[in-house]
Design an enzyme around this catalytic site. Structure first.
Site, mmCIF file in Angstrom:
data_model
loop_
_atom_site.group_PDB
_atom_site.id
_atom_site.type_symbol
_atom_site.label_atom_id
_atom_site.label_comp_id
_atom_site.label_asym_id
_atom_site.label_seq_id
_atom_site.Cartn_x
_atom_site.Cartn_y
_atom_site.Cartn_z
ATOM 1 N N PRO A 65 0.775 -1.245 0.000
ATOM 2 C CA PRO A 65 0.000 0.000 0.000
ATOM 3 C C PRO A 65 0.810 1.301 0.000
ATOM 4 O O PRO A 65 0.582 2.169 -0.843
ATOM 5 C CB PRO A 65 -0.857 -0.109 1.266
ATOM 6 C CG PRO A 65 -0.987 -1.574 1.512
ATOM 7 C CD PRO A 65 0.328 -2.161 1.067
ATOM 8 N N THR A 95 2.357 2.679 -5.253
ATOM 9 C CA THR A 95 2.326 4.141 -5.399
ATOM 10 C C THR A 95 2.802 4.731 -4.088
ATOM 11 O O THR A 95 2.112 4.625 -3.064
ATOM 12 C CB THR A 95 0.895 4.635 -5.675
ATOM 13 O OG1 THR A 95 0.396 3.985 -6.831
ATOM 14 C CG2 THR A 95 0.880 6.142 -5.885
ATOM 15 N N LYS A 170 2.840 9.133 -11.602
ATOM 16 C CA LYS A 170 1.655 8.494 -11.011
ATOM 17 C C LYS A 170 0.914 9.472 -10.076
ATOM 18 O O LYS A 170 -0.325 9.556 -10.103
ATOM 19 C CB LYS A 170 2.107 7.244 -10.254
ATOM 20 C CG LYS A 170 1.056 6.581 -9.407
ATOM 21 C CD LYS A 170 -0.067 5.980 -10.226
ATOM 22 C CE LYS A 170 -1.151 5.417 -9.317
ATOM 23 N NZ LYS A 170 -2.342 5.026 -10.038
ATOM 24 N N LYS A 245 -4.533 8.879 0.275
ATOM 25 C CA LYS A 245 -3.069 8.760 0.423
ATOM 26 C C LYS A 245 -2.363 9.393 -0.782
ATOM 27 O O LYS A 245 -1.438 10.183 -0.636
ATOM 28 C CB LYS A 245 -2.686 7.278 0.522
ATOM 29 C CG LYS A 245 -1.193 7.013 0.517
ATOM 30 C CD LYS A 245 -0.851 5.613 -0.009
ATOM 31 C CE LYS A 245 -1.102 5.487 -1.484
ATOM 32 N NZ LYS A 245 -0.484 4.352 -2.152
HETATM 33 P P1 NAD Z 1 -4.094 -3.913 -0.867
HETATM 34 O O1 NAD Z 1 -4.100 -3.343 0.520
HETATM 35 O O2 NAD Z 1 -5.315 -4.574 -1.388
HETATM 36 O O3 NAD Z 1 -2.892 -4.967 -1.029
HETATM 37 C C1 NAD Z 1 -1.600 -4.728 -0.564
HETATM 38 C C2 NAD Z 1 -1.040 -6.002 0.050
HETATM 39 O O4 NAD Z 1 0.270 -5.745 0.539
HETATM 40 C C3 NAD Z 1 -1.862 -6.511 1.245
HETATM 41 O O5 NAD Z 1 -2.276 -7.846 1.021
HETATM 42 C C4 NAD Z 1 -0.899 -6.378 2.414
HETATM 43 O O6 NAD Z 1 -1.075 -7.385 3.386
HETATM 44 C C5 NAD Z 1 0.442 -6.485 1.731
HETATM 45 N N1 NAD Z 1 1.573 -5.930 2.482
HETATM 46 C C6 NAD Z 1 1.672 -4.766 3.165
HETATM 47 N N2 NAD Z 1 2.872 -4.613 3.692
HETATM 48 C C7 NAD Z 1 3.586 -5.710 3.343
HETATM 49 C C8 NAD Z 1 4.917 -6.136 3.600
HETATM 50 N N3 NAD Z 1 5.778 -5.383 4.297
HETATM 51 N N4 NAD Z 1 5.308 -7.330 3.103
HETATM 52 C C9 NAD Z 1 4.466 -8.101 2.382
HETATM 53 N N5 NAD Z 1 3.183 -7.759 2.108
HETATM 54 C C10 NAD Z 1 2.751 -6.561 2.577
HETATM 55 O O7 NAD Z 1 -3.643 -2.690 -1.802
HETATM 56 P P2 NAD Z 1 -3.790 -2.609 -3.397
HETATM 57 O O8 NAD Z 1 -5.121 -2.027 -3.740
HETATM 58 O O9 NAD Z 1 -3.358 -3.887 -4.017
HETATM 59 O O10 NAD Z 1 -2.723 -1.458 -3.699
HETATM 60 C C11 NAD Z 1 -1.322 -1.716 -3.697
HETATM 61 C C12 NAD Z 1 -0.615 -0.513 -4.306
HETATM 62 O O11 NAD Z 1 -1.074 -0.349 -5.654
HETATM 63 C C13 NAD Z 1 -0.886 0.806 -3.574
HETATM 64 O O12 NAD Z 1 0.278 1.575 -3.501
HETATM 65 C C14 NAD Z 1 -1.946 1.470 -4.434
HETATM 66 O O13 NAD Z 1 -1.909 2.887 -4.308
HETATM 67 C C15 NAD Z 1 -1.540 0.996 -5.823
HETATM 68 N N6 NAD Z 1 -2.652 0.960 -6.806
HETATM 69 C C16 NAD Z 1 -3.833 0.359 -6.485
HETATM 70 C C17 NAD Z 1 -4.873 0.383 -7.429
HETATM 71 C C18 NAD Z 1 -6.222 -0.246 -7.132
HETATM 72 O O14 NAD Z 1 -7.148 -0.051 -7.941
HETATM 73 N N7 NAD Z 1 -6.385 -0.960 -6.019
HETATM 74 C C19 NAD Z 1 -4.693 0.993 -8.669
HETATM 75 C C20 NAD Z 1 -3.462 1.560 -8.969
HETATM 76 C C21 NAD Z 1 -2.446 1.550 -8.018
#
Ligand code: NAD
Length: 300
Positions: A65, A95, A170, A245
């Protein structure tokens, strides 16, 4: 090709599923067991730590995240650096703030590795289809080497510039999308108040200067865009908290550069309020739900 894949949440899971489909062996790690299990059901092998993921992978991919999660995934005991091999390429697709990204890149380089920041845009639908937009910062040679892996997850893969430049692009993109989500929600609330239907307003805006990706794909009003989160009780998608965020990252970056920003900061606070009223884990288009009118008896 083996990939160590860290962070198997909303985005990570469909992204690694596309690597598996291309014949890549994926060694996955997530701190949340349920998330890791969903990666296994998508065809990955589970490993016990980020360091183990790095040990098994020719390349490391991270998508977690926020900035603090990236720091932890790379630098903590049992993190990527503990399993890093000389010359190994790490691709962080989270991001995060460009400054943190550069610091982590430096730490990876100091241990003999290489690092690209490669944040993504397009949300879950495009992560699932393998058609994400991916904006990359780092060395041009490393970018060329990463192309096949990035190409398995996205179609618009752009080298923006040196380390941190992908994150900058981004943040700028999400500044526009986050502000648009609030603006679209305000517009549809006003129209409703005057009895102008959401369907006809959508037709008008789609053919006019206010048209935006947010309205086309993440329409905040239920019943108008089939795949929009609003049709699934605003299940994300991209959460309100993640968008708040990203707007915060844009505001902080602007402050460091002495660039005045006003609408990004205002949109961020609206999303924060929506989050504090229970919509943080809903899709960011749920800001429409938050912006409902108050009582008709309230003074104007
Ligand atoms: P999410 O919270 O669904 O998934 C993130 C995963 O990372 C979780 O399963 C969490 O347990 C894991 N995690 C956290 N810290 C960790 C660590 N130290 N070691 C291992 N695993 C760890 O979040 P997401 O929606 O998948 O988003 C991830 C990134 O992608 C973010 O930075 C977000 O801004 C970006 N993003 C998301 C989207 C979207 O539509 N969801 C779109 C574009 C960009």
């Amino acid at each position: 090709m083996n990939v160590g894949f860290i962070g198997t949440g909303t985005m990570g899971r469909p992204m690694l599923a596309n690597l598996v489909k291309k014949g890549v062996a994926v060694f996955a790690y997530d701190v949340v067991p349920a998330a890791l299990q969903s990666a296994v059901s998508a065809g990955a092998k589970a490993v016990a730590s980020a360091a183990d993921a790095a040990r098994h992978g020719d390349v490391v991919v991270t998508i977690v995240p926020s900035s603090s999660n990236v720091v932890s995934a790379y630098l903590d005991t049992g993190g990527v650096l503990d399993g890093l091999k000389r010359g190994q390429l790490c691709i962080d697709m989270s991001t995060i703030d460009p400054g943190t990204s550069r610091r982590v890149a430096e730490a990876v380089r100091a241990r003999g590795g290489r690092f690209l920041d490669a944040p993504v845009s397009g949300g879950v639908p495009r992560a699932t289809d393998g058609t994400l937009a991916i904006m990359v910062g780092g060395d041009a040679g490393d970018f060329e080497e990463a192309r096949p892996i990035l190409g398995a997850m996205g179609t618009n893969v752009i080298h923006v510039g040196p380390a941190g430049a992908g994150e900058v692009a981004k943040l700028c993109n999400n500044l526009v999308a986050g502000v648009a989500a609030v603006a679209v929600s305000e517009a549809f609330r006003i129209a409703e108040g005057f009895g102008v239907g959401a369907k006809v307003l959508t037709e008008v805006i789609a053919k006019s200067s206010g048209n935006t990706w947010v309205m086309e794909h993440m329409h905040p009003v239920p019943g108008l865009v089939e795949k929009a989160p609003s049709n699934r009780d605003y299940e994300p998608g991209f959460t309100t908290d993640l968008m708040a965020k990203d707007l915060g990252l844009a505001v902080t970056a602007a402050r460091e550069l002495r660039v005045p920003v006003f609408v990004a900061a205002a949109a961020q606070q609206v999303l924060r309020l929506a989050s504090s009223h229970g919509l943080g884990r809903k899709d960011f288009s749920s800001v429409y739900r938050f912006l409902r009118p108050s009582s008709p008896e309230a003074p104007v």
